[in-house]
Design a protein around this motif. Structure first.
Motif, short mmCIF file in Angstrom:
data_model
loop_
_atom_site.label_atom_id
_atom_site.label_comp_id
_atom_site.label_asym_id
_atom_site.label_seq_id
_atom_site.Cartn_x
_atom_site.Cartn_y
_atom_site.Cartn_z
N LEU A 177 0.82 -1.21 0.00
CA LEU A 177 0.00 0.00 0.00
C LEU A 177 0.85 1.26 0.00
O LEU A 177 0.38 2.33 -0.41
N LEU A 178 2.10 1.18 0.46
CA LEU A 178 2.98 2.35 0.47
C LEU A 178 3.48 2.70 -0.93
O LEU A 178 3.92 3.82 -1.17
N GLY A 179 3.42 1.77 -1.86
CA GLY A 179 3.83 2.02 -3.23
C GLY A 179 5.33 1.94 -3.43
O GLY A 179 6.11 2.33 -2.57
N GLY A 180 5.74 1.41 -4.58
CA GLY A 180 7.16 1.31 -4.87
C GLY A 180 7.41 0.54 -6.14
O GLY A 180 6.57 -0.23 -6.61
N LEU A 181 8.61 0.74 -6.72
CA LEU A 181 8.97 0.08 -7.97
C LEU A 181 10.20 -0.81 -7.78
O LEU A 181 10.91 -1.09 -8.74
N TRP A 182 10.47 -1.25 -6.55
CA TRP A 182 11.70 -1.99 -6.28
C TRP A 182 11.72 -3.36 -6.97
O TRP A 182 12.81 -3.89 -7.22
N SER A 183 10.57 -3.94 -7.29
CA SER A 183 10.55 -5.29 -7.86
C SER A 183 10.24 -5.31 -9.35
O SER A 183 10.00 -6.37 -9.92
N VAL A 184 10.23 -4.14 -9.99
CA VAL A 184 9.84 -4.06 -11.40
C VAL A 184 10.89 -4.70 -12.30
O VAL A 184 12.09 -4.49 -12.13
N THR A 185 10.41 -5.49 -13.26
CA THR A 185 11.28 -6.12 -14.24
C THR A 185 10.79 -5.76 -15.64
O THR A 185 9.76 -5.09 -15.80
N TRP A 186 11.53 -6.23 -16.65
CA TRP A 186 11.09 -6.01 -18.03
C TRP A 186 9.71 -6.61 -18.27
O TRP A 186 8.90 -6.06 -19.02
N ARG A 187 9.43 -7.76 -17.65
CA ARG A 187 8.13 -8.39 -17.83
C ARG A 187 7.00 -7.49 -17.33
O ARG A 187 5.98 -7.31 -18.01
N ASP A 188 7.19 -6.89 -16.15
CA ASP A 188 6.18 -5.98 -15.61
C ASP A 188 5.97 -4.79 -16.54
O ASP A 188 4.82 -4.37 -16.78
N PHE A 189 7.07 -4.24 -17.05
CA PHE A 189 6.96 -3.08 -17.93
C PHE A 189 6.18 -3.41 -19.19
O PHE A 189 5.27 -2.67 -19.60
N PHE A 190 6.48 -4.54 -19.81
CA PHE A 190 5.80 -4.89 -21.07
C PHE A 190 4.36 -5.34 -20.84
O PHE A 190 3.54 -5.25 -21.76
N VAL A 191 4.05 -5.80 -19.63
CA VAL A 191 2.66 -6.16 -19.33
C VAL A 191 1.77 -4.92 -19.29
O VAL A 191 0.65 -4.92 -19.82
N ILE A 192 2.25 -3.85 -18.66
CA ILE A 192 1.42 -2.64 -18.53
C ILE A 192 1.57 -1.69 -19.71
O ILE A 192 0.77 -0.76 -19.86
#
Length: 328
Positions: A177-192
């Motif tokens: 709920l605090l929000g963050g991008l620490w776990s973002v990968t290329w897969r996450d980017f291309f999904v959204i």
């Protein structure tokens, strides 16, 4: 012409800061990395290409979507205090994430999918209930239904927290709920990316209609615009993109609220200029906040905390500044 120059300078600043942020971090030492190191240090190259670059691109997409959608919502509802998660989207995503953590475990794919599903469900329920309210105009009905759905999801989130394991699940829900991008990968980017990009393009191409939709419906009809249809298009595209990005980032507040105010302050209320300005300013805002979050301390600061802190300060500056009106 003056506003076009401002947009060009804003775009140039965005490109330069994006390139600069690639080399800012805590490896090999806190500060700015020498670009030549990429040629000799394989670990540094992997870090930049596989960790920093997808995270930076996601932060740019997050800021553009939240700020652009925020301005769309504020224009459609003629209310400067609404934001992209207004129609039950943010609370729906939070409920979905908590639901997944408790019943399906800590899989990132399941958390993101559940958050996106319940975020879109918030929009669908708000629209469904608004169609069945028998009094008031369409905008008023949407506002009332959005408030009700947000309250329901908020209550559901409270129940999820109460039922969560206080030693494992509850801290994970709170951290999401605090929000963050620490776990973002290329897969996450291309999904959204597809949903977000389509939404941004539609909003950009139709941005001139927001000037007309801010008028009464009779005037809009006389100018060749179908108000109800176009409002639904704007609301759906903006909400779908918002649901996509917050399913990855968690709840990131204030970007969609404060950035549209800044865009209107410097580019006036003409959405032909303020929409692209808000998108670029939102990207800059989240890029700067995320760079601070991952750089200043060894333990990463949640992105939502920084955006709320800096956004609230900027809001106070706008409120207490000399120019209190909005130029048209």
């Amino acid at each position: 012409m003056e506003r076009l120059k401002k947009l060009f300078y804003l775009f140039l600043i965005l490109i330069l800061l994006t390139a600069f942020s690639l080399f800012v971090g805590r490896y090999p030492s806190p500060g700015v990395m020498n670009p030549k190191l990429l040629q000799t240090d394989a670990l540094a190259l992997k870090l930049v290409m596989n960790l920093r670059l997808p995270r930076i691109l996601t932060s740019l997409l997050l800021g553009s979507v939240l700020a652009g959608s925020g301005l769309v919502f504020q224009m459609i509802f003629s209310n400067p205090l609404v934001e992209p998660g207004f129609l039950g989207v943010s609370q729906g995503a939070a409920f979905g994430a908590a639901f997944s953590i408790i019943f399906f475990g800590s899989s990132l794919i399941l958390i993101q999918g559940s958050a996106a599903f319940f975020a879109l469900s918030g929009l669908a329920l708000s629209y469904f209930i608004a169609r069945r309210i028998r009094y008031g105009g369409w905008i008023l009905r949407l506002i009332l239904s959005g408030i009700a759905i947000s309250a329901l999801f908020s209550a559901g989130l409270g129940l999820m927290k109460f039922a969560a394991d206080p030693m494992s699940q509850l801290p994970e829900i709170t951290f999401w709920l605090l929000g963050g991008l620490w776990s973002v990968t290329w897969r996450d980017f291309f999904v959204i990316l597809p949903v977000s990009l389509i939404s941004l393009i539609i909003t950009f191409l139709m941005r001139w209609k927001l000037n007309i939709l801010n008028l009464d419906d009779e005037t809009a009809y006389s100018l060749g615009v179908a108000p109800e249809r176009d409002r639904i298009i704007f609301l759906f595209t903006a909400t779908a993109a918002t649901a996509a990005v917050i399913s990855v980032s968690g709840i990131v507040n204030w970007v969609g609220l404060i950035v549209p105010h800044i865009a209107r302050r410097y580019f006036r209320t003409d959405t032909r200029f303020s929409i692209p300005a808000a998108m670029m300013m939102g990207a800059l805002f989240t890029l700067i906040c995320d760079t601070i979050a991952r750089t200043f301390f060894s333990g990463e600061i949640p992105l939502g905390i920084l955006t709320s802190l800096i956004g609230a300060v900027l809001f106070l500056v706008l409120l207490t500044g000399k120019q209190t009106g909005v130029n048209r």
